[in-house]
Write a protein that holds these residues in place. Structure first.
Motif, PDB file in Angstrom:
ATOM      1  N   VAL A  95     -39.216 134.121 112.767  1.00  0.00           N
ATOM      2  CA  VAL A  95     -38.137 133.135 112.809  1.00  0.00           C
ATOM      3  C   VAL A  95     -38.595 131.950 113.636  1.00  0.00           C
ATOM      4  N   PRO A  96     -38.510 130.736 113.080  1.00  0.00           N
ATOM      5  CA  PRO A  96     -38.934 129.564 113.856  1.00  0.00           C
ATOM      6  C   PRO A  96     -37.921 129.260 114.958  1.00  0.00           C
ATOM      7  N   ALA A  97     -38.357 128.548 115.975  1.00  0.00           N
ATOM      8  CA  ALA A  97     -37.475 128.149 117.074  1.00  0.00           C
ATOM      9  C   ALA A  97     -36.443 127.159 116.545  1.00  0.00           C
ATOM     10  N   PRO A  98     -35.233 127.177 117.078  1.00  0.00           N
ATOM     11  CA  PRO A  98     -34.219 126.239 116.614  1.00  0.00           C
ATOM     12  C   PRO A  98     -34.614 124.800 116.887  1.00  0.00           C
ATOM     13  N   ILE A  99     -34.087 123.903 116.093  1.00  0.00           N
ATOM     14  CA  ILE A  99     -34.379 122.480 116.264  1.00  0.00           C
ATOM     15  C   ILE A  99     -33.809 122.038 117.598  1.00  0.00           C
ATOM     16  N   GLY A 100     -34.591 121.329 118.358  1.00  0.00           N
ATOM     17  CA  GLY A 100     -34.148 120.828 119.649  1.00  0.00           C
ATOM     18  C   GLY A 100     -34.108 121.881 120.729  1.00  0.00           C
ATOM     19  N   ALA A 101     -34.851 122.980 120.564  1.00  0.00           N
ATOM     20  CA  ALA A 101     -34.807 124.062 121.549  1.00  0.00           C
ATOM     21  C   ALA A 101     -35.311 123.596 122.913  1.00  0.00           C
ATOM     22  N   GLY A 102     -36.238 122.678 122.936  1.00  0.00           N
ATOM     23  CA  GLY A 102     -36.762 122.191 124.205  1.00  0.00           C
ATOM     24  C   GLY A 102     -35.810 121.249 124.913  1.00  0.00           C
ATOM     25  N   THR A 103     -34.808 120.707 124.204  1.00  0.00           N
ATOM     26  CA  THR A 103     -33.901 119.737 124.813  1.00  0.00           C
ATOM     27  C   THR A 103     -32.543 120.328 125.148  1.00  0.00           C
ATOM     28  N   MET A 104     -32.416 121.643 125.089  1.00  0.00           N
ATOM     29  CA  MET A 104     -31.138 122.270 125.387  1.00  0.00           C
ATOM     30  C   MET A 104     -30.800 122.084 126.859  1.00  0.00           C
ATOM     31  N   PRO A 105     -29.501 121.846 127.199  1.00  0.00           N
ATOM     32  CA  PRO A 105     -29.134 121.677 128.606  1.00  0.00           C
ATOM     33  C   PRO A 105     -29.213 123.002 129.344  1.00  0.00           C
ATOM     34  N   VAL A 106     -29.361 122.891 130.628  1.00  0.00           N
ATOM     35  CA  VAL A 106     -29.364 124.081 131.470  1.00  0.00           C
ATOM     36  C   VAL A 106     -27.990 124.730 131.344  1.00  0.00           C
ATOM     37  N   LEU A 107     -27.939 126.049 131.316  1.00  0.00           N
ATOM     38  CA  LEU A 107     -26.693 126.766 131.095  1.00  0.00           C
ATOM     39  C   LEU A 107     -25.623 126.407 132.126  1.00  0.00           C
ATOM     40  N   ALA A 108     -26.021 126.161 133.337  1.00  0.00           N
ATOM     41  CA  ALA A 108     -25.049 125.815 134.370  1.00  0.00           C
ATOM     42  C   ALA A 108     -24.356 124.498 134.046  1.00  0.00           C
ATOM     43  N   ARG A 109     -25.083 123.538 133.466  1.00  0.00           N
ATOM     44  CA  ARG A 109     -24.479 122.253 133.109  1.00  0.00           C
ATOM     45  C   ARG A 109     -23.464 122.416 131.990  1.00  0.00           C
ATOM     46  N   VAL A 110     -23.664 123.384 131.118  1.00  0.00           N
ATOM     47  CA  VAL A 110     -22.725 123.615 130.030  1.00  0.00           C
ATOM     48  C   VAL A 110     -21.399 124.091 130.583  1.00  0.00           C
ATOM     49  N   TYR A 111     -21.427 124.944 131.608  1.00  0.00           N
ATOM     50  CA  TYR A 111     -20.198 125.462 132.194  1.00  0.00           C
ATOM     51  C   TYR A 111     -19.468 124.423 133.035  1.00  0.00           C
ATOM     52  N   GLU A 112     -20.150 123.382 133.490  1.00  0.00           N
ATOM     53  CA  GLU A 112     -19.527 122.374 134.344  1.00  0.00           C
ATOM     54  C   GLU A 112     -18.673 121.389 133.557  1.00  0.00           C
ATOM     55  N   ARG A 113     -18.990 121.142 132.304  1.00  0.00           N
ATOM     56  CA  ARG A 113     -18.238 120.139 131.560  1.00  0.00           C
ATOM     57  C   ARG A 113     -16.929 120.731 131.054  1.00  0.00           C
ATOM     58  N   PRO A 114     -15.914 119.887 130.837  1.00  0.00           N
ATOM     59  CA  PRO A 114     -14.611 120.389 130.388  1.00  0.00           C
ATOM     60  C   PRO A 114     -14.678 120.902 128.964  1.00  0.00           C
ATOM     61  N   LEU A 115     -13.827 121.880 128.681  1.00  0.00           N
ATOM     62  CA  LEU A 115     -13.816 122.488 127.361  1.00  0.00           C
ATOM     63  C   LEU A 115     -13.161 121.584 126.339  1.00  0.00           C
ATOM     64  N   PHE A 116     -12.036 120.969 126.688  1.00  0.00           N
ATOM     65  CA  PHE A 116     -11.314 120.108 125.768  1.00  0.00           C
ATOM     66  C   PHE A 116     -11.141 118.734 126.395  1.00  0.00           C
ATOM     67  N   GLY A 117     -11.022 117.728 125.564  1.00  0.00           N
ATOM     68  CA  GLY A 117     -10.673 116.392 126.039  1.00  0.00           C
ATOM     69  C   GLY A 117     -11.850 115.622 126.570  1.00  0.00           C
ATOM     70  N   ALA A 118     -11.543 114.487 127.139  1.00  0.00           N
ATOM     71  CA  ALA A 118     -12.555 113.591 127.669  1.00  0.00           C
ATOM     72  C   ALA A 118     -13.130 114.163 128.958  1.00  0.00           C
ATOM     73  N   SER A 119     -14.326 113.716 129.291  1.00  0.00           N
ATOM     74  CA  SER A 119     -14.953 114.230 130.492  1.00  0.00           C
ATOM     75  C   SER A 119     -14.293 113.674 131.744  1.00  0.00           C
ATOM     76  N   GLU A 120     -13.802 112.466 131.697  1.00  0.00           N
ATOM     77  CA  GLU A 120     -13.116 111.853 132.826  1.00  0.00           C
ATOM     78  C   GLU A 120     -11.672 111.585 132.435  1.00  0.00           C
ATOM     79  N   PRO A 121     -10.709 111.925 133.290  1.00  0.00           N
ATOM     80  CA  PRO A 121      -9.325 111.618 132.946  1.00  0.00           C
ATOM     81  C   PRO A 121      -9.114 110.111 132.891  1.00  0.00           C
ATOM     82  N   VAL A 122      -8.409 109.658 131.883  1.00  0.00           N
ATOM     83  CA  VAL A 122      -8.167 108.239 131.697  1.00  0.00           C
ATOM     84  C   VAL A 122      -6.845 107.896 132.371  1.00  0.00           C
ATOM     85  N   GLU A 123      -6.862 106.881 133.223  1.00  0.00           N
ATOM     86  CA  GLU A 123      -5.653 106.455 133.911  1.00  0.00           C
ATOM     87  C   GLU A 123      -4.776 105.673 132.952  1.00  0.00           C
ATOM     88  N   ALA A 124      -3.479 105.885 133.054  1.00  0.00           N
ATOM     89  CA  ALA A 124      -2.527 105.145 132.229  1.00  0.00           C
ATOM     90  C   ALA A 124      -2.440 103.714 132.747  1.00  0.00           C
TER      91      ALA A 124
END
Length: 150
Positions: free
Chosen positions: A41-70
């Motif tokens: 099985v070949p390596a997935p495309i972009g396997a070398g550019t995958m983010p560190v697992l810890a960075r994946v857990y730091e970002r929000p699951l839904f919505g924008a990364s920064e809350p937008v002020e009204a």
């Protein structure tokens, strides 16, 4: 007395013997023949550019990364009353300081109430859409949920 076998009985006995013998024959070394090996099985495309697992857990699951002020001129949400998607209305404080109730589709200060969520109201003005959250009281307790002493 001789037992006369019917052709259907002979076929049934042969099928039963084959069903019992086949797993045994396949488990013997070399009994199943050569099994073709799968290609590696070949390596997935972009396997070398995958983010560190810890960075994946730091970002929000839904919505924008920064809350937008009204925007400053958006109505201030005071509360939501009723059942969502049935008869809910928003209690908003207008720019002149008065408190009004708005049903979906009604407007105040040029902002139209588009929808309600459990903790926010969504207003639109032209192509602009803004989320106005419910205010959080200091101390983290919601109104009416304070404990009373004896």
């Amino acid at each position: 007395m001789a037992v006369k076998l019917r052709p259907a009985g002979i076929l049934l006995a042969a099928a039963g013997a084959l069903a019992i013998a086949m797993p045994v024959l396949l488990l013997l070394p070399g009994g199943g023949g050569a099994v073709p090996r799968a290609a590696p099985v070949p390596a997935p495309i972009g396997a070398g550019t995958m983010p560190v697992l810890a960075r994946v857990y730091e970002r929000p699951l839904f919505g924008a990364s920064e809350p937008v002020e009204a925007p400053a001129d958006a109505p201030r949400l005071v509360g939501i009353v009723g059942r969502l998607n049935i008869d809910a209305v928003a209690l908003v404080k207008a720019s002149d300081g008065t408190t009004r109730t708005l049903a979906i589709g009604e407007s105040v200060d040029g902002w139209s109430l588009a929808s309600l969520a459990i903790d926010a109201a969504f207003f639109t003005r032209g192509a602009e859409r803004v989320r106005v959250p419910l205010p959080i009281e200091p101390g983290g307790s919601e109104a009416g949920t304070e404990e009373t002493g004896r």
